[in-house]
Design a protein around this motif. Sequence first.
Motif, mmCIF file in Angstrom:
data_model
loop_
_atom_site.group_PDB
_atom_site.id
_atom_site.type_symbol
_atom_site.label_atom_id
_atom_site.label_comp_id
_atom_site.label_asym_id
_atom_site.label_seq_id
_atom_site.Cartn_x
_atom_site.Cartn_y
_atom_site.Cartn_z
ATOM 1 N N GLY A 1 29.506 15.091 42.263
ATOM 2 C CA GLY A 1 30.616 13.911 42.072
ATOM 3 C C GLY A 1 29.853 12.665 41.758
ATOM 4 N N GLU A 2 28.907 12.196 42.715
ATOM 5 C CA GLU A 2 28.168 11.017 42.839
ATOM 6 C C GLU A 2 27.250 10.762 41.398
ATOM 7 N N SER A 3 26.625 11.896 41.122
ATOM 8 C CA SER A 3 25.817 11.851 39.625
ATOM 9 C C SER A 3 26.825 11.959 38.565
ATOM 10 N N LEU A 4 27.806 12.314 38.539
ATOM 11 C CA LEU A 4 28.660 12.335 37.252
ATOM 12 C C LEU A 4 29.362 11.014 37.369
ATOM 13 N N ALA A 5 29.568 10.410 38.535
ATOM 14 C CA ALA A 5 29.976 9.063 38.613
ATOM 15 C C ALA A 5 29.086 7.905 37.887
ATOM 16 N N THR A 6 28.050 8.121 38.108
ATOM 17 C CA THR A 6 26.694 7.335 37.707
ATOM 18 C C THR A 6 26.838 7.595 36.108
ATOM 19 N N PHE A 7 26.774 8.703 35.774
ATOM 20 C CA PHE A 7 26.722 9.107 34.222
ATOM 21 C C PHE A 7 27.975 8.583 33.259
ATOM 22 N N ASN A 8 29.198 8.720 33.987
ATOM 23 C CA ASN A 8 30.386 8.120 33.290
ATOM 24 C C ASN A 8 30.229 6.543 33.544
ATOM 25 N N ARG A 9 29.608 6.014 34.426
ATOM 26 C CA ARG A 9 29.735 4.521 34.401
ATOM 27 C C ARG A 9 28.469 4.104 33.690
ATOM 28 N N VAL A 22 30.245 18.686 26.274
ATOM 29 C CA VAL A 22 29.431 18.131 27.567
ATOM 30 C C VAL A 22 29.174 19.660 28.254
ATOM 31 N N MET A 23 27.750 19.673 28.405
ATOM 32 C CA MET A 23 27.175 21.076 29.299
ATOM 33 C C MET A 23 26.869 20.687 30.620
ATOM 34 N N ILE A 24 27.362 21.323 31.666
ATOM 35 C CA ILE A 24 27.021 20.980 32.844
ATOM 36 C C ILE A 24 26.169 22.215 33.537
ATOM 37 N N VAL A 25 25.381 22.351 34.094
ATOM 38 C CA VAL A 25 24.441 23.386 34.491
ATOM 39 C C VAL A 25 24.368 23.018 36.290
ATOM 40 N N SER A 26 25.344 23.741 36.912
ATOM 41 C CA SER A 26 25.336 23.385 38.380
ATOM 42 C C SER A 26 25.988 24.579 39.027
ATOM 43 N N ASP A 27 25.542 24.892 40.328
ATOM 44 C CA ASP A 27 26.144 25.844 41.118
ATOM 45 C C ASP A 27 27.626 25.404 41.638
ATOM 46 N N GLY A 28 27.989 24.148 41.530
ATOM 47 C CA GLY A 28 29.175 23.663 42.113
ATOM 48 C C GLY A 28 29.298 23.511 43.401
ATOM 49 N N TYR A 29 28.214 23.376 44.191
ATOM 50 C CA TYR A 29 28.208 22.976 45.486
ATOM 51 C C TYR A 29 27.970 21.568 45.962
ATOM 52 N N ASP A 30 28.826 20.683 45.521
ATOM 53 C CA ASP A 30 28.547 19.435 45.566
ATOM 54 C C ASP A 30 28.663 19.037 46.883
ATOM 55 N N THR A 31 27.822 18.148 47.369
ATOM 56 C CA THR A 31 27.677 17.399 48.781
ATOM 57 C C THR A 31 28.560 16.497 49.150
ATOM 58 N N GLY A 32 29.085 15.913 48.072
ATOM 59 C CA GLY A 32 29.968 14.673 48.089
ATOM 60 C C GLY A 32 31.715 15.089 48.220
ATOM 61 N N GLY A 38 36.635 15.532 41.149
ATOM 62 C CA GLY A 38 37.652 15.746 40.383
ATOM 63 C C GLY A 38 38.086 14.590 39.451
ATOM 64 N N ILE A 39 37.951 13.723 40.281
ATOM 65 C CA ILE A 39 38.378 12.226 39.329
ATOM 66 C C ILE A 39 37.104 11.990 38.300
ATOM 67 N N GLY A 69 34.431 21.774 45.585
ATOM 68 C CA GLY A 69 33.821 20.909 44.431
ATOM 69 C C GLY A 69 34.273 21.759 43.110
ATOM 70 N N MET A 70 33.770 22.897 43.249
ATOM 71 C CA MET A 70 34.102 23.939 41.927
ATOM 72 C C MET A 70 35.706 23.720 41.750
ATOM 73 N N LYS A 71 36.482 24.141 42.735
ATOM 74 C CA LYS A 71 37.835 24.272 42.479
ATOM 75 C C LYS A 71 38.258 22.746 42.109
ATOM 76 N N ALA A 72 37.675 21.841 42.386
ATOM 77 C CA ALA A 72 38.118 20.384 41.900
ATOM 78 C C ALA A 72 37.740 20.130 40.472
ATOM 79 N N ALA A 73 36.877 20.895 39.743
ATOM 80 C CA ALA A 73 36.173 20.822 38.768
ATOM 81 C C ALA A 73 36.731 21.748 37.572
ATOM 82 N N LEU A 74 37.209 22.720 37.941
ATOM 83 C CA LEU A 74 37.988 23.838 37.066
ATOM 84 C C LEU A 74 39.017 23.629 36.458
ATOM 85 N N PRO A 75 40.093 22.730 36.735
ATOM 86 C CA PRO A 75 40.788 22.360 35.540
ATOM 87 C C PRO A 75 40.780 21.652 34.681
#
Length: 99
Positions: A1-9, A22-32, A38-39, A69-75
């Motif tokens: 989430g923090e990395s994506l926030a930095t990218f978005n900003r 956009v292609m994201i490669v991640s296991d979805g285990y976000d630490t934040g 989701g935002i 984190g994965m559940k928040a991203a899936l939609p």
Amino acid sequence: GESLATFNRWHAKRCIHSRTCVMIVSDGYDTGSAENLGIEMQALRRRCRRIAWLNPMIGWQGYAPEAAGMKAALPFIDLFAPAHNLESLEALEPYLARI
């Protein structure tokens, strides 16, 4: 989430537009915060055409996207696909060719 926030900003405005996949490669285990992820996914989704999330864990037997984190991203994801070996990456070609 923090990395994506930095990218978005700092980068999304100049390199993401309505025709971008956009292609994201991640296991979805976000630490934040899952809410923050989701935002940020929602903000990214508003900018781009498609979001493909490649998760190396999908290739594991019995895997289910249970991490918060994965559940928040899936939609906001158009393609949720494995990325655990060369065959799984080759299988992306027909999808990517249609974009």
